[in-house]
Design a protein around this motif. Structure first.
Motif: not given
Lengths: 91, 298
Positions: B1-4, B215-217, B277-284
């Motif tokens: 996961m690469r949000r940040s 997908t991230g920043k 992917r949405v669920l993984a983001l929600a968990k994170a």
């Protein structure tokens, strides 16, 4: 490893260590640190271990520690010694 | 996961050690722009030592090496592979040839240091007009490439236009990069927001990027991490919809069905992947746990 000139590495910022090395016919290590009483022995052990690995038997080494971690001490000393010696980064 | 993905100057030990506790998904130890020319060797030693000794937990460790055209790049690669780096960020990528050259140097370094060939991933930083125009060939140049990232500051300079908070000068470049990254099935990573003290501006910028498909920043301040994570967190409606899709798929698999439908519509693979992917983001983001997913509210 042989020291050919004076060199330094690091800074006096918190969490860092400022290292100066220069050629000499004897090995002399000077340590200044706000935590010298608590961690001076450990810091010197780290320094001697690295000197042994690099095969350095003589030189003047001055360390102004600002609460650096072991890995920072090793990195700064490695940089200073390389800059002072005839070794490249692959050595 | 690469949000940040947080940049950390490679010659600042106190900032490097803070990486052990900062809530970034990835840490980018920088050997390039934030390190003065006379301290490249020192930064390399410092980052390599930190990678070996410190525990960055589940955070992806990335190193931005120096430009391939400099004498530093090869030494950077060799030292970082020897220290066990996960991912290399390649700056100023102009086209596929840059990536192929880096991939070849990486293979040599992996062989020399007993690491599996291909084990080091690449993120290509596109920050010139050439790089943007060649985004697709960059993405496909090597299987090592797992993400395309945008460098908006250098790009604006290359385009000869002022960099603004609104970012219209890089709108085309953002869209072009997202399209190439998505077509190649990899992460699209947006340019950093550079006003360190403007948290709302950062969240707006990140929301806009997410809306385009990023997908991230990339990030230059730990103070921006919260804003970025908030922007990339899915809404409750998105989470509910994604959970419904995943539940329907699971039930279909249990029943031995090859194809599954939800409310009269077939669920195909891209929809399932997006839902996961949405669920993984929600968990994170701490908005969902596995028990909630197992519980059907109907």
């Amino acid at each position: 490893m042989k020291l050919l000139k004076k060199a330094r590495a690091g800074t006096l910022e918190s969490g860092d260590i400022f290292v100066t090395v220069e050629p000499s016919d004897r090995l002399e290590i000077t340590l200044e640190s706000p935590v010298k009483e608590q961690y001076g022995e450990v810091i010197l052990q780290t320094v001697h271990k690295l000197l042994d690995e690099l095969g350095l038997e003589s030189g003047l080494i001055v360390l102004s520690d600002q609460g650096a971690l072991d890995c920072t001490i090793e990195a700064r000393l490695t940089t200073a010694l390389r800059r002072a010696s005839d070794r490249g980064e692959d050595a | 996961m690469r949000r940040s993905l947080l940049f950390i100057p490679g010659n600042r030990p106190n900032m490097i050690q803070n990486g052990e506790v900062l809530p970034a998904d990835a840490l980018i130890f920088d050997l390039e722009d934030s390190v003065p020319a006379g301290d490249k060797d020192a930064a390399r030693d410092l980052v390599a030592g930190a990678l070996r000794a410190l525990d960055f937990g589940s955070r992806e460790c990335v190193v931005r090496i120096n430009d391939l055209d400099t004498k530093e790049a090869k030494t950077d690669l060799d030292a970082m592979v020897r220290a066990g780096i996960h991912t290399i960020m390649v700056p100023k990528v102009r086209g596929a040839e840059t990536i192929r050259s880096i991939a070849s140097l990486l293979s040599d370094a992996e062989g020399a240091h007993g690491r599996q060939e291909g084990s080091t991933a690449l993120i290509a930083l596109l920050e010139t007009a050439w790089g943007i125009e060649n985004a697709m060939e960059v993405a496909l140049a090597s299987a090592r490439v797992t993400g395309l990232a945008l460098g908006g500051e250098d790009l604006s300079a290359d385009l000869g236009c002022p960099r603004t908070k609104e970012g219209w000068e890089i709108f085309y470049s953002r869209a072009r990069l997202v399209m190439a990254a998505k077509a190649a099935g990899m992460d699209a990573l947006d340019t950093p927001f550079t006003d360190v003290h403007d948290f709302e501006g950062c969240e707006r910028d990140a929301l806009f990027a997410r809306g385009l498909g990023f997908t991230g920043k990339l990030c230059i301040s730990p103070f921006h991490l919260k804003a970025i994570h908030q922007a990339f967190a899915p809404s409750q409606e998105e989470i509910d919809r994604a959970a419904e899709v995943v539940r329907a798929m699971r039930e279909g698999e249990k029943a031995g069905k090859g194809a599954v439908s939800l409310r009269g519509k077939m669920i195909d693979l891209p929809v399932v992947r997006q839902a996961e992917r949405v669920l993984a983001l929600a968990k994170a983001a701490g908005l969902l746990d596995d028990k909630e997913l197992d519980h059907d509210p109907r």
